[in-house]
Design a protein around this motif. Structure first.
Motif, PDB file in Angstrom:
ATOM      1  N   VAL A 101      43.221  51.465  43.720  1.00  0.00           N
ATOM      2  CA  VAL A 101      43.853  51.242  42.424  1.00  0.00           C
ATOM      3  C   VAL A 101      44.451  49.837  42.381  1.00  0.00           C
ATOM      4  CG1 VAL A 101      45.707  51.973  40.878  1.00  0.00           C
ATOM      5  CG2 VAL A 101      44.320  53.686  42.052  1.00  0.00           C
ATOM      6  N   GLN A 102      45.002  49.385  43.527  1.00  0.00           N
ATOM      7  CA  GLN A 102      45.582  48.045  43.581  1.00  0.00           C
ATOM      8  C   GLN A 102      44.522  46.965  43.373  1.00  0.00           C
ATOM      9  OE1 GLN A 102      46.324  50.537  45.571  1.00  0.00           O
ATOM     10  NE2 GLN A 102      48.549  50.680  45.802  1.00  0.00           N
ATOM     11  N   GLN A 103      43.337  47.145  43.973  1.00  0.00           N
ATOM     12  CA  GLN A 103      42.258  46.170  43.779  1.00  0.00           C
ATOM     13  C   GLN A 103      41.782  46.162  42.327  1.00  0.00           C
ATOM     14  OE1 GLN A 103      39.655  47.659  46.953  1.00  0.00           O
ATOM     15  NE2 GLN A 103      39.759  45.646  47.952  1.00  0.00           N
ATOM     16  N   SER A 104      41.668  47.345  41.752  1.00  0.00           N
ATOM     17  CA  SER A 104      41.271  47.431  40.353  1.00  0.00           C
ATOM     18  C   SER A 104      42.296  46.755  39.455  1.00  0.00           C
ATOM     19  CB  SER A 104      41.102  48.901  39.940  1.00  0.00           C
ATOM     20  OG  SER A 104      40.780  49.013  38.573  1.00  0.00           O
ATOM     21  N   SER A 105      43.578  46.983  39.736  1.00  0.00           N
ATOM     22  CA  SER A 105      44.621  46.356  38.934  1.00  0.00           C
ATOM     23  C   SER A 105      44.583  44.836  39.077  1.00  0.00           C
ATOM     24  CB  SER A 105      46.002  46.892  39.329  1.00  0.00           C
ATOM     25  OG  SER A 105      46.364  46.478  40.634  1.00  0.00           O
ATOM     26  N   MET A 106      44.223  44.346  40.275  1.00  0.00           N
ATOM     27  CA  MET A 106      44.108  42.900  40.479  1.00  0.00           C
ATOM     28  C   MET A 106      42.977  42.320  39.629  1.00  0.00           C
ATOM     29  SD  MET A 106      45.003  40.051  41.714  1.00  0.00           S
ATOM     30  CE  MET A 106      46.264  40.553  42.891  1.00  0.00           C
ATOM     31  N   LEU A 107      41.867  43.052  39.529  1.00  0.00           N
ATOM     32  CA  LEU A 107      40.753  42.608  38.697  1.00  0.00           C
ATOM     33  C   LEU A 107      41.204  42.421  37.252  1.00  0.00           C
ATOM     34  CD1 LEU A 107      37.603  42.128  38.594  1.00  0.00           C
ATOM     35  CD2 LEU A 107      37.451  44.503  37.827  1.00  0.00           C
ATOM     36  N   PHE A 108      41.933  43.404  36.737  1.00  0.00           N
ATOM     37  CA  PHE A 108      42.410  43.327  35.357  1.00  0.00           C
ATOM     38  C   PHE A 108      43.535  42.305  35.216  1.00  0.00           C
ATOM     39  CE2 PHE A 108      40.212  47.384  35.201  1.00  0.00           C
ATOM     40  CZ  PHE A 108      39.624  47.345  33.940  1.00  0.00           C
ATOM     41  N   THR A 109      44.287  42.085  36.281  1.00  0.00           N
ATOM     42  CA  THR A 109      45.352  41.088  36.243  1.00  0.00           C
ATOM     43  C   THR A 109      44.774  39.683  36.125  1.00  0.00           C
ATOM     44  OG1 THR A 109      46.839  42.479  37.562  1.00  0.00           O
ATOM     45  CG2 THR A 109      47.332  40.126  37.484  1.00  0.00           C
ATOM     46  N   VAL A 110      43.749  39.380  36.922  1.00  0.00           N
ATOM     47  CA  VAL A 110      43.094  38.071  36.858  1.00  0.00           C
ATOM     48  C   VAL A 110      42.434  37.886  35.498  1.00  0.00           C
ATOM     49  CG1 VAL A 110      41.246  36.662  37.835  1.00  0.00           C
ATOM     50  CG2 VAL A 110      42.759  37.949  39.348  1.00  0.00           C
ATOM     51  N   TYR A 111      41.804  38.940  35.014  1.00  0.00           N
ATOM     52  CA  TYR A 111      41.203  38.907  33.676  1.00  0.00           C
ATOM     53  C   TYR A 111      42.271  38.612  32.628  1.00  0.00           C
ATOM     54  CZ  TYR A 111      39.280  40.942  29.351  1.00  0.00           C
ATOM     55  OH  TYR A 111      38.881  41.157  28.059  1.00  0.00           O
ATOM     56  N   GLY A 112      43.429  39.257  32.757  1.00  0.00           N
ATOM     57  CA  GLY A 112      44.507  39.041  31.815  1.00  0.00           C
ATOM     58  C   GLY A 112      45.051  37.624  31.852  1.00  0.00           C
ATOM     59  N   ALA A 113      45.035  37.010  33.038  1.00  0.00           N
ATOM     60  CA  ALA A 113      45.532  35.634  33.151  1.00  0.00           C
ATOM     61  C   ALA A 113      44.673  34.669  32.340  1.00  0.00           C
ATOM     62  CB  ALA A 113      45.560  35.214  34.622  1.00  0.00           C
ATOM     63  N   THR A 114      43.348  34.765  32.480  1.00  0.00           N
ATOM     64  CA  THR A 114      42.473  33.883  31.713  1.00  0.00           C
ATOM     65  C   THR A 114      42.509  34.229  30.229  1.00  0.00           C
ATOM     66  OG1 THR A 114      40.565  35.323  32.165  1.00  0.00           O
ATOM     67  CG2 THR A 114      40.932  33.492  33.653  1.00  0.00           C
ATOM     68  N   LEU A 115      42.637  35.497  29.936  1.00  0.00           N
ATOM     69  CA  LEU A 115      42.750  35.918  28.543  1.00  0.00           C
ATOM     70  C   LEU A 115      43.991  35.321  27.900  1.00  0.00           C
ATOM     71  CD1 LEU A 115      42.011  39.546  27.390  1.00  0.00           C
ATOM     72  CD2 LEU A 115      43.910  38.288  26.401  1.00  0.00           C
ATOM     73  N   ALA A 116      45.085  35.269  28.673  1.00  0.00           N
ATOM     74  CA  ALA A 116      46.341  34.702  28.164  1.00  0.00           C
ATOM     75  C   ALA A 116      46.194  33.211  27.869  1.00  0.00           C
ATOM     76  CB  ALA A 116      47.462  34.939  29.173  1.00  0.00           C
ATOM     77  N   MET A 172      28.976  43.645  39.645  1.00  0.00           N
ATOM     78  CA  MET A 172      29.011  45.085  39.443  1.00  0.00           C
ATOM     79  C   MET A 172      27.816  45.802  40.066  1.00  0.00           C
ATOM     80  SD  MET A 172      29.675  46.965  35.810  1.00  0.00           S
ATOM     81  CE  MET A 172      29.987  48.742  35.713  1.00  0.00           C
ATOM     82  N   GLU A 173      26.621  45.236  39.895  1.00  0.00           N
ATOM     83  CA  GLU A 173      25.424  45.895  40.412  1.00  0.00           C
ATOM     84  C   GLU A 173      25.400  45.946  41.941  1.00  0.00           C
ATOM     85  OE1 GLU A 173      21.823  44.339  38.826  1.00  0.00           O
ATOM     86  OE2 GLU A 173      22.130  45.214  36.836  1.00  0.00           O
ATOM     87  N   HIS A 174      26.103  45.039  42.598  1.00  0.00           N
ATOM     88  CA  HIS A 174      26.143  44.995  44.067  1.00  0.00           C
ATOM     89  C   HIS A 174      27.507  45.406  44.623  1.00  0.00           C
ATOM     90  CE1 HIS A 174      22.210  42.996  44.244  1.00  0.00           C
ATOM     91  NE2 HIS A 174      22.630  42.238  43.242  1.00  0.00           N
ATOM     92  N   GLN A 175      28.402  45.839  43.725  1.00  0.00           N
ATOM     93  CA  GLN A 175      29.767  46.216  44.139  1.00  0.00           C
ATOM     94  C   GLN A 175      30.414  45.114  44.978  1.00  0.00           C
ATOM     95  OE1 GLN A 175      31.642  49.149  43.230  1.00  0.00           O
ATOM     96  NE2 GLN A 175      30.012  48.977  41.699  1.00  0.00           N
ATOM     97  N   ASN A 176      30.207  43.878  44.523  1.00  0.00           N
ATOM     98  CA  ASN A 176      30.721  42.704  45.227  1.00  0.00           C
ATOM     99  C   ASN A 176      32.046  42.295  44.569  1.00  0.00           C
ATOM    100  OD1 ASN A 176      31.261  40.130  46.307  1.00  0.00           O
ATOM    101  ND2 ASN A 176      29.081  39.725  46.605  1.00  0.00           N
ATOM    102  N   TYR A 177      33.138  42.706  45.174  1.00  0.00           N
ATOM    103  CA  TYR A 177      34.462  42.468  44.595  1.00  0.00           C
ATOM    104  C   TYR A 177      34.785  40.981  44.519  1.00  0.00           C
ATOM    105  CZ  TYR A 177      39.535  42.980  43.946  1.00  0.00           C
ATOM    106  OH  TYR A 177      40.816  42.914  43.471  1.00  0.00           O
TER     107      TYR A 177
END
Length: 418
Positions: free
Chosen positions: A51-66, A104-109
């Motif tokens: 869950v922490q890794q997933s939240s980091m993905l959305f956090t980084v996304y949110g930073a550029t979105l901001a 996503m297709e390779h699950q490459n975080y």
């Protein structure tokens, strides 16, 4: 750069007829942008991420979105909305294709993090540039209604159609296949917005010195007008809970109460269906009855603080009751619409420099999608899901207190303030 008056434009349901296709484009574009919002986090967790890794993905996304949200307003004034919207479409498509194909297709975080971040620049440049267009071509008392229709279109595509579409398509073509169809939605919406919206955008553009001044004003306006800065803080809080809930709540419902991803998508879709319906109603009520500030303070801020807690504790009280959780989501969606007049309120604080004030509001909207997931990532371990929900609720109550300090000048005749 003067706002265009009511009498100069034909209007359809309270909106400028020349901008009609912009609202359509916004809705279609946001279906593509948001169709994964409700299911991407649980999907990634099911495929090995924490869950922490997933939240980091959305956090980084949110930073550029901001960042994109901040500059969308001033760039729209400096370069013209149509050019910035085109840039938004191109950046989004690049980020999406790279995210799916190599991440996503390779699950490459390691690949997912930067490519999803690139994608985050796209929709603010497209949609919020159009919102600047709306604020300049809508006048006085009608601005709340026009903005309400914008959020109707954006939320309708991002959350309602996107969620129901995903709930239908995932069982048929899978998660990755559904993700690829987002490209089609964004292309269609982008082309409509770029080529079919009517209006001379040259009125938003000055000479090179004026452009430089506009860009600078996007950075200095909070110092020059503290009320705009307070409005930006309220806008951050507005979507902080909404940005954080999809990161952990569907996993929480599935783990503790047996809700499926499809059920969650239907609940989240219903939440936003009610929200967009009430967005138009709230825009009208704020224009005609309560006033912009009171609508944001009592309906939006206090209402969301209460309903955040109600949504979380409903399954604790009623167990696996789809009906009761869905009902709580509907009520939450209704009160969230109380934040709709905030855009009209803040842009009216600086009528001579709407692009800069809109940049602050847009930045708040984008930054909330950084703050929300970040709160989840930091606190979900130490204090659990319940503690995270209480943080969101307290923030909403704080936004009500802040709204008490945001008032239009006494000579502003568009609305009642109290």
């Amino acid at each position: 750069m003067n706002a265009i008056t009511h009498s100069e434009r034909k209007r359809i349901a309270g909106i400028d007829s020349g901008l009609f296709w912009g609202y359509v484009a916004t809705m279609i574009f946001m279906v593509g942008d948001g169709l994964e919002q409700g299911w991407l986090s649980p999907y990634l967790v099911q495929h090995g991420l924490t869950v922490q890794q997933s939240s980091m993905l959305f956090t980084v996304y949110g930073a550029t979105l901001a960042v994109a949200s901040w500059f969308s307003g001033v760039l729209a004034e400096a370069w013209g909305p149509r050019r910035v919207m085109t840039l938004g479409v191109l950046i989004w498509l690049i980020g999406e294709v790279l995210f799916i194909l190599f991440g996503m297709e390779h699950q490459n975080y390691a690949v997912m993090l930067p490519t999803y971040a690139i994608r985050g620049f796209g929709y603010p440049l497209f949609c919020y540039s159009f919102l600047v267009w709306v604020t300049y071509r809508s006048a006085g008392k009608g601005l709340g209604t026009a903005v309400g229709w914008f959020w109707f279109a954006l939320s309708g595509g991002l959350y309602v159609i996107g969620n129901y579409y995903s709930a239908y398509m995932i069982p048929i073509i899978g998660n990755i296949g559904t993700m690829w169809t987002a490209v089609i939605w964004v292309l269609i919406g982008g082309l409509i917005g770029i080529f079919l919206v009517k209006g001379n955008v040259s009125e938003y553009m000055g000479n090179s010195k004026e452009k430089l001044k506009t860009l600078k004003s996007g950075l200095t306006i909070c110092y020059e007008n503290p009320k705009v800065a307070l409005g930006g803080i309220v806008r951050i809080i507005n979507n902080t809970g909404i940005g954080g809930i999809p990161v952990f709540y569907p996993v929480y419902l599935s783990t503790h109460f047996g809700f499926t991803t499809t059920q969650w998508l239907q609940i989240w879709g219903t939440f936003w269906f009610v929200n967009i319906a009430f967005s138009v109603i709230s825009g009208y009520i704020s224009d005609k009855i309560l006033g912009w500030r009171n609508t944001v303070m009592w309906v939006g801020s206090v209402g969301c603080g209460i309903m955040t807690l109600v949504l979380f504790y409903t399954p604790k009280a009623f167990g696996h009751s789809f009906l009761m959780v869905d009902l709580a989501a509907m009520l939450f969606g209704a009160v969230l619409s109380g934040y709709v007049p905030l855009t009209a309120l803040i842009s009216s604080l600086t009528p001579e420099n709407k692009g800069a004030s809109m940049s602050v509001v847009n930045f708040g909207a984008g930054f909330s999608y950084f703050i929300g997931p970040a709160i989840v990532g930091i606190f979900i371990g130490p204090i659990g899901a319940g503690g995270v929900v209480w943080i969101f609720a307290i923030l909403y109550f704080i936004s009500a207190v802040i709204m008490a300090f945001i008032k239009l000048p006494e000579n502003h005749s568009a609305l009642k303030q109290v």
